[in-house]
Design a protein around this motif. Structure first.
Motif, PDB file in Angstrom:
ATOM      1  N   SER A 193       3.915   1.439  -5.188  1.00 25.42           N
ATOM      2  CA  SER A 193       2.877   1.091  -4.213  1.00 25.42           C
ATOM      3  C   SER A 193       1.719   0.447  -4.961  1.00 25.42           C
ATOM      4  O   SER A 193       1.109   1.072  -5.838  1.00 25.42           O
TER       5      SER A 193
ATOM      6  N   SER B   8      -2.934   2.297  -4.089  1.00 27.74           N
ATOM      7  CA  SER B   8      -2.674   3.716  -3.840  1.00 27.74           C
ATOM      8  C   SER B   8      -3.882   4.613  -4.088  1.00 27.74           C
ATOM      9  O   SER B   8      -3.783   5.822  -3.900  1.00 27.74           O
TER      10      SER B   8
ATOM     11  N   GLY C 214       4.702   2.561   1.156  1.00 23.74           N
ATOM     12  CA  GLY C 214       5.467   3.190   0.089  1.00 23.74           C
ATOM     13  C   GLY C 214       5.957   4.567   0.489  1.00 23.74           C
ATOM     14  O   GLY C 214       7.114   4.925   0.259  1.00 23.74           O
ATOM     15  N   ASP C 215       5.084   5.348   1.122  1.00 27.92           N
ATOM     16  CA  ASP C 215       5.470   6.695   1.538  1.00 27.92           C
ATOM     17  C   ASP C 215       6.528   6.650   2.643  1.00 27.92           C
ATOM     18  O   ASP C 215       7.489   7.425   2.607  1.00 27.92           O
TER      19      ASP C 215
ATOM     20  N   THR D 195       0.847  -1.197   0.000  1.00 28.72           N
ATOM     21  CA  THR D 195       0.000   0.000   0.000  1.00 28.72           C
ATOM     22  C   THR D 195       0.878   1.242   0.000  1.00 28.72           C
ATOM     23  O   THR D 195       2.065   1.190   0.329  1.00 28.72           O
ATOM     24  N   ASN D 196       0.252   2.366  -0.334  1.00 29.40           N
ATOM     25  CA  ASN D 196       1.028   3.605  -0.362  1.00 29.40           C
ATOM     26  C   ASN D 196       1.412   4.096   1.027  1.00 29.40           C
ATOM     27  O   ASN D 196       2.240   4.991   1.169  1.00 29.40           O
TER      28      ASN D 196
ATOM     29  N   THR E  60      -5.700   3.845   3.481  1.00 29.49           N
ATOM     30  CA  THR E  60      -4.567   4.269   2.661  1.00 29.49           C
ATOM     31  C   THR E  60      -4.460   5.785   2.694  1.00 29.49           C
ATOM     32  O   THR E  60      -5.372   6.478   3.140  1.00 29.49           O
TER      33      THR E  60
END
Length: 313
Positions: free
Chosen positions: A71, A74, A56-57, A52-53, A289
């Motif tokens: 990601s 997202s 990712g972030d 998931t983002n 998310t």
């Protein structure tokens, strides 16, 4: 009780896997000089795939311009439980040096796709395993560990270590960035402590267990019947008796706020939200998310601040 397969992120179809197998081994010698240069630049970065983002972030916060992050999930309007992965996701996983999944039944498709991609060299980070959390006796694991800031701090360290293993020359940078990120997490924990000091023991309602790590760290007590939140999370209908018991929390003003998962709403959760509003009880929306245009720290700061504001009303 493990999460129902119908509520897990869906596995890519066998037909799509077969299609990818055919295109994943192909190559082209007709690329321009500019595309070759872009490929070289990309190869100098650590290739990371996150389920998931959210993860990712966090990886981008730690890796900066030295990571290339994909990601899989997202879209802030997408229900994570009904998401279907595709061949592009599979291709990214086949090339990843670091893979970050939530675990706990939330995104099992990552393990299956990673195995199908024959990428055994990727460093796999499972957030639930990193957290050390387990289901309580007779209960279910709350797999939404990204709402638990001490867990996210541990994950940051694991990400920094994995990136450093992939690119040792930048290991010190990754470690420094992780420390900066964790300092900001500590500020969020301090905000939770402030809420706990002012509102410890106060009741709140939820629609799903998504925010419970945050609300529990803030000293709040979830009053929602387990049968309600479990049914909503599993995608099942709530029994009429349980729904009425839940609605009564608001009509009788037994809770100070409703923390509402805005990303997976339905007719029964809308009834709960409407009951809270009718009773003048603040509604605090949360998501699974990242909202568009926000990073993890900004998102969680907004969540904590919104909860504090609601309770202070």
């Amino acid at each position: 009780m493990p999460t129902s397969p119908s509520r897990r992120l869906a596995l890519i179809t066998g037909a799509s896997l077969a299609l990818l197998a055919g295109c994943g081994n192909s190559s082209s010698d007709s690329g321009s000089d500019s595309s070759t240069a872009q490929g070289a630049a990309s190869s100098s970065k650590v290739k990371v795939v996150a389920s998931t983002n959210v993860y990712g972030d966090i990886t981008e916060q730690i890796g900066g311009d030295k990571v290339d992050v994909t990601s899989i999930l997202s879209d802030p309007d997408q229900d994570p439980h009904s998401f279907e992965a595709n061949t592009q996701n599979q291709l990214a996983l086949s090339k990843a040096e670091v893979v970050i999944e939530n675990g706990g039944g939330y995104d099992d498709f990552v393990d299956r796709m990673l195995k199908s991609s024959n990428n055994s060299s990727a460093e796999l980070i499972n957030a639930v395993k990193v957290s050390g959390k387990a289901a309580p006796e007779g209960g279910e694991l709350n797999e939404h560990v990204w709402y638990d800031f001490p867990t996210v701090s541990k994950i940051a360290d694991r990400i920094a270590a994995a990136l450093g293993k992939a690119h040792p020359a930048d290991a010190a940078t990754f470690t420094k960035n992780a420390e900066t990120f964790k300092d900001k997490l500590a500020a969020l924990e301090a905000k939770e402590a402030d809420i706990k000091k002012a509102h410890s023991g106060e009741g709140i309602g939820i629609t799903e267990p998504v925010p419970l790590y945050l609300t529990e760290a803030s000293g709040l007590v979830n009053k929602t019947p387990d049968e309600f939140s479990e049914a909503i999370e599993e995608g099942d209908d709530v029994a009429p008796r349980v729904l009425q018991e839940t609605l009564k929390l608001y009509s009788d003003k037994q809770v100070q706020a409703l923390v509402y998962n805005a990303q997976t709403s339905g007719a029964q959760t809308e009834k709960v939200k409407d009951a809270a509003k009718a009773a003048g009880i603040p509604v605090v929306p949360v998501t699974e998310t990242l909202p568009e245009g926000m990073d993890y720290l900004g998102w969680m700061t907004a969540n904590v601040d919104a909860l504090a504001t609601a309770l202070d009303k």
